[in-house]
Scaffold this active site. Sequence first.
Site, PDB file in Angstrom:
ATOM      1  CG  ASP A  95      -3.433  31.523   7.827  1.00 22.87           C
ATOM      2  OD1 ASP A  95      -4.129  31.358   6.812  1.00 22.87           O
ATOM      3  OD2 ASP A  95      -2.987  32.630   8.154  1.00 22.87           O
ATOM      4  CB  THR A 129       5.361  21.196  18.438  1.00 24.66           C
ATOM      5  OG1 THR A 129       4.374  21.967  19.138  1.00 24.66           O
ATOM      6  CG2 THR A 129       5.643  21.858  17.105  1.00 24.66           C
ATOM      7  CB  THR A 375      13.589  26.822  13.089  1.00 28.12           C
ATOM      8  OG1 THR A 375      14.190  25.706  12.411  1.00 28.12           O
ATOM      9  CG2 THR A 375      12.937  26.354  14.376  1.00 28.12           C
TER      10      THR A 375
END
Length: 389
Positions: A95, A129, A375
């Site tokens: 994904d 990240t 988030t």
Amino acid sequence: MFAGFYEEIHEEFREVVREFVTREVAPHYKEWDQNHMIDRSMWLAAAENGLLGLAVGEENGGMGLSDYRFRMILDEELARADALGVALALHLHDDWVLPAVLQFATAEQQQAWLPRFMDGSFVSSVAFTEPGAGSDLRAVRTKAVKDDDGGWILNGQKTFIGNGVSGDGALVLARTDGSEPRERGSEAAFSLFLVEKQGNPGYQPGRQLEKMGLKASDTAELFFSEVKIPAENLIGEEGRGLEYAKAILPQGRLGVATSAVAVTAEVLRQTISYVGEREAFGHSVREFQHTRFQLAELQVSLEAAERYVAAAVERFNAGELDLVAASKVKLWASEQAKSSVDACLQLHGGYGYILEYPVAQAYLAVRLLTIFGGTSEILKETIAADLPG
């Protein structure tokens, strides 16, 4: 999911998935969880059953199962087996990394890479990240500079990278315009690369990070020191990496939303069974009005989330799911999962706090869903920016 969502072909696929999970995952999952590592045998078995790279087209040796309902069935069956770490590992591969290759790689790149995505020989990570750059990708420090051979030299550090130790390569977002992080960079400051570990001694996983839950799926830091990237490993065009990263976010966030619903549905099923068997003060816990009312509220909340997610899946299948819509459904489904699983744990009483009970493992797992893939706070910013006025 509610009646009519799946068709006969999906249920036939479910039988394949259920047999795979029963035979290749469930007997080994406890060991993988203890070792904090999924054995490569799982990936090879998934490949043998045609469960990797579902969306890869027939022209590249795949089955072309781009209907996201097939992907959802994997989540549901892994949730049923309480093998949530495997679900996360597969999501990262299918994904987050695969969509970038399917959407932006050249035909030659796809012919070279896609068979490896499907045969279990190339387990991938998404490396966006960094220690100082989570959801804010413009703060990425990792740099790639061109070398004399037309390729690139990569230097930098990534963190919170799923499949980081066990993986064979990573989809890396890096600065390619020479700007500094304090400048934050324009949209054209970044490019996307598929970087392979083999043959690159400067590609080093750092320490494996100790997570609250989902321990079977390894998570680590990655360090790149003078890593050579061939020119053909640039995904799409130079300077469009941030654009590409944003383009794959809808599918990634949809994947989190579908996972949230799958876990919630299974935990609620287990909880309904448990409170019918558990006794307190001479009665089953389910006989108490408060318990019945809680279960009713949880069921309604689940069905609302299921219908919301189903509508988003239909939009995705039609090529109409944009970033805002994906952010909305992830926000709702992940927050609903967090609160619902917490309520289910409470209904288990003291046993809910014991890790051998699936509800405890699910409680630790769903806590990630409001963080991973953006988030809840970042999602709200995305949604708010789209509001009228």
